[in-house]
Design an enzyme around this catalytic site. Structure first.
Site, mmCIF file in Angstrom:
data_model
loop_
_atom_site.group_PDB
_atom_site.id
_atom_site.type_symbol
_atom_site.label_atom_id
_atom_site.label_comp_id
_atom_site.label_asym_id
_atom_site.label_seq_id
_atom_site.Cartn_x
_atom_site.Cartn_y
_atom_site.Cartn_z
ATOM 1 N N ARG A 229 0.783 -1.099 0.066
ATOM 2 C CA ARG A 229 0.079 -0.103 -0.026
ATOM 3 C C ARG A 229 0.930 1.190 0.086
ATOM 4 O O ARG A 229 0.702 2.354 0.664
ATOM 5 C CB ARG A 229 -0.944 0.030 1.231
ATOM 6 N N SER B 37 -10.697 -1.770 3.875
ATOM 7 C CA SER B 37 -9.859 -1.638 4.927
ATOM 8 C C SER B 37 -9.590 -0.183 5.238
ATOM 9 O O SER B 37 -9.296 0.462 4.587
ATOM 10 C CB SER B 37 -8.371 -2.322 4.883
ATOM 11 N N GLU C 271 -5.070 3.718 5.697
ATOM 12 C CA GLU C 271 -5.143 3.506 4.203
ATOM 13 C C GLU C 271 -6.122 4.351 3.553
ATOM 14 O O GLU C 271 -5.634 4.718 2.485
ATOM 15 C CB GLU C 271 -5.480 1.842 3.948
HETATM 16 C C1 LIG Z 1 -15.718 -3.472 -0.522
HETATM 17 C C2 LIG Z 1 -14.168 -2.842 -0.614
HETATM 18 C C3 LIG Z 1 -13.296 -3.502 -0.945
HETATM 19 C C4 LIG Z 1 -11.903 -3.340 -1.163
HETATM 20 N N1 LIG Z 1 -10.892 -4.205 -1.236
HETATM 21 C C5 LIG Z 1 -9.668 -3.915 -1.549
HETATM 22 C C6 LIG Z 1 -8.710 -4.692 -1.490
HETATM 23 O O1 LIG Z 1 -8.827 -5.825 -1.604
HETATM 24 N N2 LIG Z 1 -7.333 -4.349 -1.758
HETATM 25 C C7 LIG Z 1 -7.039 -2.799 -1.925
HETATM 26 O O2 LIG Z 1 -5.852 -2.438 -2.210
HETATM 27 N N3 LIG Z 1 -8.076 -2.125 -1.879
HETATM 28 C C8 LIG Z 1 -9.421 -2.323 -1.631
HETATM 29 N N4 LIG Z 1 -10.312 -1.412 -1.361
HETATM 30 C C9 LIG Z 1 -9.975 0.089 -1.469
HETATM 31 C C10 LIG Z 1 -10.048 0.576 -3.019
HETATM 32 O O3 LIG Z 1 -11.009 0.011 -3.802
HETATM 33 C C11 LIG Z 1 -8.731 0.749 -3.610
HETATM 34 O O4 LIG Z 1 -7.976 1.564 -2.936
HETATM 35 C C12 LIG Z 1 -9.147 1.403 -4.972
HETATM 36 O O5 LIG Z 1 -7.777 1.395 -5.764
HETATM 37 C C13 LIG Z 1 -9.507 2.973 -4.966
HETATM 38 O O6 LIG Z 1 -9.684 3.424 -6.131
HETATM 39 P P1 LIG Z 1 -10.807 4.502 -6.474
HETATM 40 O O7 LIG Z 1 -10.697 4.716 -7.868
HETATM 41 O O8 LIG Z 1 -11.966 4.286 -5.843
HETATM 42 O O9 LIG Z 1 -9.909 5.791 -5.611
HETATM 43 P P2 LIG Z 1 -10.695 6.878 -4.937
HETATM 44 O O10 LIG Z 1 -11.343 6.266 -3.611
HETATM 45 O O11 LIG Z 1 -11.816 7.531 -5.671
HETATM 46 O O12 LIG Z 1 -9.588 7.838 -4.232
HETATM 47 C C14 LIG Z 1 -8.649 7.343 -3.585
HETATM 48 C C15 LIG Z 1 -7.401 8.315 -3.767
HETATM 49 O O13 LIG Z 1 -6.739 8.287 -4.944
HETATM 50 C C16 LIG Z 1 -6.845 9.542 -5.779
HETATM 51 N N5 LIG Z 1 -7.048 9.228 -7.046
HETATM 52 C C17 LIG Z 1 -8.040 8.662 -7.389
HETATM 53 N N6 LIG Z 1 -7.890 8.679 -8.898
HETATM 54 C C18 LIG Z 1 -6.646 9.054 -9.175
HETATM 55 C C19 LIG Z 1 -6.123 9.398 -10.378
HETATM 56 N N7 LIG Z 1 -6.493 9.211 -11.667
HETATM 57 N N8 LIG Z 1 -5.048 10.073 -10.297
HETATM 58 C C20 LIG Z 1 -4.361 10.672 -8.968
HETATM 59 N N9 LIG Z 1 -5.150 10.176 -7.744
HETATM 60 C C21 LIG Z 1 -6.197 9.640 -8.099
HETATM 61 C C22 LIG Z 1 -7.998 10.258 -4.867
HETATM 62 O O14 LIG Z 1 -7.794 11.722 -5.109
HETATM 63 C C23 LIG Z 1 -7.697 9.713 -3.396
HETATM 64 O O15 LIG Z 1 -6.551 10.206 -2.986
HETATM 65 C C24 LIG Z 1 -11.549 -1.946 -1.289
HETATM 66 C C25 LIG Z 1 -12.609 -1.041 -1.196
HETATM 67 C C26 LIG Z 1 -14.117 -1.583 -0.994
HETATM 68 C C27 LIG Z 1 -15.148 -0.500 -0.764
#
Ligand SMILES: Cc1cc2nc3c(=O)[nH]c(=O)nc-3n(C[C@H](O)[C@H](O)[C@H](O)COP(=O)(O)OP(=O)(O)OC[C@H]3O[C@@H](n4cnc5c(N)ncnc54)[C@H](O)[C@@H]3O)c2cc1C
Length: 317
Positions: free
Chosen positions: A184, A236, A307
């Site tokens: 992470r 998480s 995280e």
């Molecule tokens: C049910 C559930 C299960 C999950 N399981 C996992 C897992 O197993 N493993 C894991 O690693 N994560 C997990 N996650 C967390 C999450 O899905 C990941 O971290 C995912 O990669 C976040 O992507 P997002 O597009 O939703 O980012 P967002 O939540 O929209 O943004 C997160 C951060 O990234 C930044 N960001 C978003 N897009 C960009 C971009 N293009 N450029 C620069 N910055 C950007 C945002 O500004 C923010 O700071 C889970 C979440 C949920 C709800």
């Protein structure tokens, strides 16, 4: 970090373009529905770029106006403040959606939904992408913190390079080796104003699509068994400490399973998840997070690192 940035040349009719670009910005749009927690106030302005050039124009416009800029993917790893976000929010889910196959790599737009990428790669018979089926975020959101579902199944295992757009409108391509990827962790976390626009993945071995699709189903089933049945979570909340037991175990031992502040509740199923039981607010979640950190510190002498991202708190200054 890398080198030889390309500075994007914006069109010469920029001032009139900018007016056009900013015109469709939706004002005071509630962001809660754009997050998996369904929490958070309104964006002062919300725009979706449909190309890298458009994103650059939006960044230029925001800079001209002195607005702070925030990036929102699928909102599956962030908590938006109850007061919302000032300035300009760029919504990337649904934008920057391409998949371009090269000889040994595939270039993927940062807005692509990870489960969709996993399904597409399986259908085309490419191995190595199946683990992404369970991560409900965008490619851009995932690469910043090297998302994954365990050792050997992280973005870093398949990543070749990342292209970012800086506030100075430079396009930089960084190789996986330059990104300091770990659990992470990546150097991108130190550059929150860099917009990830495109990611290049290595193509791995080929296998029959039916086999890979069965793999996807298996991963989904495993995750359904492990995760809380409640839907409104952000995954998480805390990173697992580098040494010692996982965050969920530490939180459980500190007596927090089921603990509630308002409608924010530590899952009774998995203590590293906080559930929105319906009307949770950001301040309730933040208070619960702070209480957990304090209790775990007192009991285990371990500082739990978040995280999940707090917006705008984590990006001030
Ligand atoms: C049910 C559930 C299960 C999950 N399981 C996992 C897992 O197993 N493993 C894991 O690693 N994560 C997990 N996650 C967390 C999450 O899905 C990941 O971290 C995912 O990669 C976040 O992507 P997002 O597009 O939703 O980012 P967002 O939540 O929209 O943004 C997160 C951060 O990234 C930044 N960001 C978003 N897009 C960009 C971009 N293009 N450029 C620069 N910055 C950007 C945002 O500004 C923010 O700071 C889970 C979440 C949920 C709800």
């Amino acid at each position: 970090m890398q080198s030889k940035p390309q500075v994007l040349e914006l069109r010469t009719d920029l001032p009139s373009r900018l007016r056009k670009i900013l015109l469709p910005a939706a004002h005071h749009i509630l962001l809660a529905p754009f997050t998996t927690w369904r929490i958070g106030g309104a964006a002062e302005r919300l725009l979706t770029p449909h190309s890298i050039e458009e994103a650059a124009e939006m960044l230029a416009a925001a800079r001209g106006e002195g607005w702070p800029v925030f990036f929102l993917g699928r909102g599956s790893n962030l908590l938006i403040d109850d007061a919302g976000l000032p300035g300009l929010t760029l919504h990337l889910a649904g934008s920057l959606q391409w998949l371009k196959f090269g000889q040994n790599t595939v270039m993927v737009g940062a807005g692509v939904y990870l489960p969709r990428l996993a399904a597409t790669m399986a259908r085309r018979g490419w191995t190595g992408f199946e683990f992404l089926i369970g991560i409900p975020g965008t490619v851009g959101g995932a690469v910043r913190l090297n998302a994954g579902i365990g050792a050997g199944r992280e973005i870093s295992d398949i990543l070749k390079s990342v292209t970012v757009l800086t506030p100075e409108l430079e396009l930089k391509t960084l190789t996986a080796g330059e990104l300091g990827l770990g659990y992470r962790q990546s150097h991108l976390l130190n550059f929150p104003r860099w917009l990830v626009v495109e990611v290049e993945f290595h193509l791995q071995a080929q296998a029959p699509p039916k086999e890979l699709q069965a793999n996807l189903r298996r991963i989904i089933q495993q995750r359904q068994a492990k995760f809380p049945p409640e839907k409104l979570t952000c995954g998480s909340v805390f990173k697992n400490p580098p040494q010692g037991p996982p965050a969920g175990w530490l939180i459980d031992r500190a007596g927090f399973k089921g603990k509630t502040i308002g409608d924010a509740q530590v899952s009774t199923h998995h203590a590293n998840f906080i559930i929105n039981r319906g009307r949770a607010t950001a301040i309730q979640v933040k208070t619960l997070v702070a209480d957990i950190q304090e209790a775990v510190w007192k009991l285990h002498n371990v500082h739990l690192k978040r995280e999940v991202v707090f917006l705008p708190d984590d990006f001030q200054g």
